[in-house]
Each structure stands twice: as C-alpha cells, then as structure tokens.
Design an enzyme around this catalytic site. Structure first.
Site, PDB file in Angstrom:
ATOM      1  N   ASN A  46       6.325   4.663   0.197  1.00 53.59           N
ATOM      2  CA  ASN A  46       7.114   4.875  -0.876  1.00 53.59           C
ATOM      3  C   ASN A  46       6.448   5.570  -1.823  1.00 53.59           C
ATOM      4  O   ASN A  46       5.232   5.434  -2.075  1.00 53.59           O
ATOM      5  CB  ASN A  46       7.682   3.567  -1.289  1.00 53.59           C
ATOM      6  N   HIS A  55       6.806  -7.340  -1.956  1.00 50.33           N
ATOM      7  CA  HIS A  55       6.504  -8.558  -1.414  1.00 50.33           C
ATOM      8  C   HIS A  55       7.476  -9.506  -1.087  1.00 50.33           C
ATOM      9  O   HIS A  55       7.202 -10.696  -0.493  1.00 50.33           O
ATOM     10  CB  HIS A  55       5.678  -9.111  -2.625  1.00 50.33           C
TER      11      HIS A  55
END
Length: 92
Positions: A46, A55
């Site tokens: 990304n 996360h």
DNA sequence: CAAACTATTCAGC
DNA sequence: GCTGAATAGTTTG
C-alpha cells in the site's frame, strides 16, 4: 492504486478502534470474499502504510499477520487497542 | 498480457 | 500444533 485497493483501505479505515478483523473479513467487505490473499498483498504494498491501521487486520484467531513495525509490535498494538477501548468506555 | 510473489486460509496428519 | 497446497489480486517486465 487499484479500485479494489481503495475498497480495502476504506474497509480497513472503517474498522472501529479496539476492533480487529481478519483479512478474510476485509476481503469480504471489500467485495471479494475470496480475495483475502490480495488484501494482504495490497496492504503490504500500500502507498500509505501509515494512514492504514494495518495492525487491526490480522490473519485469524487473534494472530497478527505482518506489519511495517513488526509482527510483535503489531500484536502488542492489538492488546493496547483493547486497553484503549476499555479506557474510552471507562473514562467516566 | 503473462509470470512471479505475497502481511493467508484450509485440510490432513 | 505443524506442514503442505490452493486461491485471487498486485506488481513488474
């Protein structure tokens, strides 16, 4: 930047704080129920890893996948988010 | 356009 | 619990 990636980012960014979802879940939300593989690939490459709460995206069974900060840190972040959530709910 | 790669998931032992 | 195989999209040439 691919259309699917946009969806994925949108979904990932839509994950509430303290909530962890699996790649499968994200893929499904993104419109590709069987493309969790691609989701991981996208997040990995990304363009803005910082604005993306990767996360909060884990493999499954509360096992964090990979992250720029390191899987270990990510795992800690998961626990931290849980505490943050409690804090927000308990911030009487 | 095709090949290679991947932060995963499922099935079998 | 661990190992091996499959799947689907991104990336690079």
């Amino acid at each position: 930047m691919t259309p699917f990636a946009k969806k994925v980012y949108r979904v990932v960014l839509s994950i509430p704080l303290g909530q962890v979802r699996t790649y499968k879940w994200v893929a499904q939300k993104a419109g590709r129920p069987g493309a969790w593989r691609a989701v991981g690939t996208i997040l990995n490459k990304n363009p803005f890893p910082v604005i993306i709460p990767c996360h909060r995206v884990i493999k499954s069974n509360n096992i964090s996948g990979g992250y720029v900060f390191g899987k270990k840190r990510k795992k800690e972040l998961l626990g931290l988010e849980g505490r943050i959530k409690e804090c927000l709910a308990n911030r009487k």
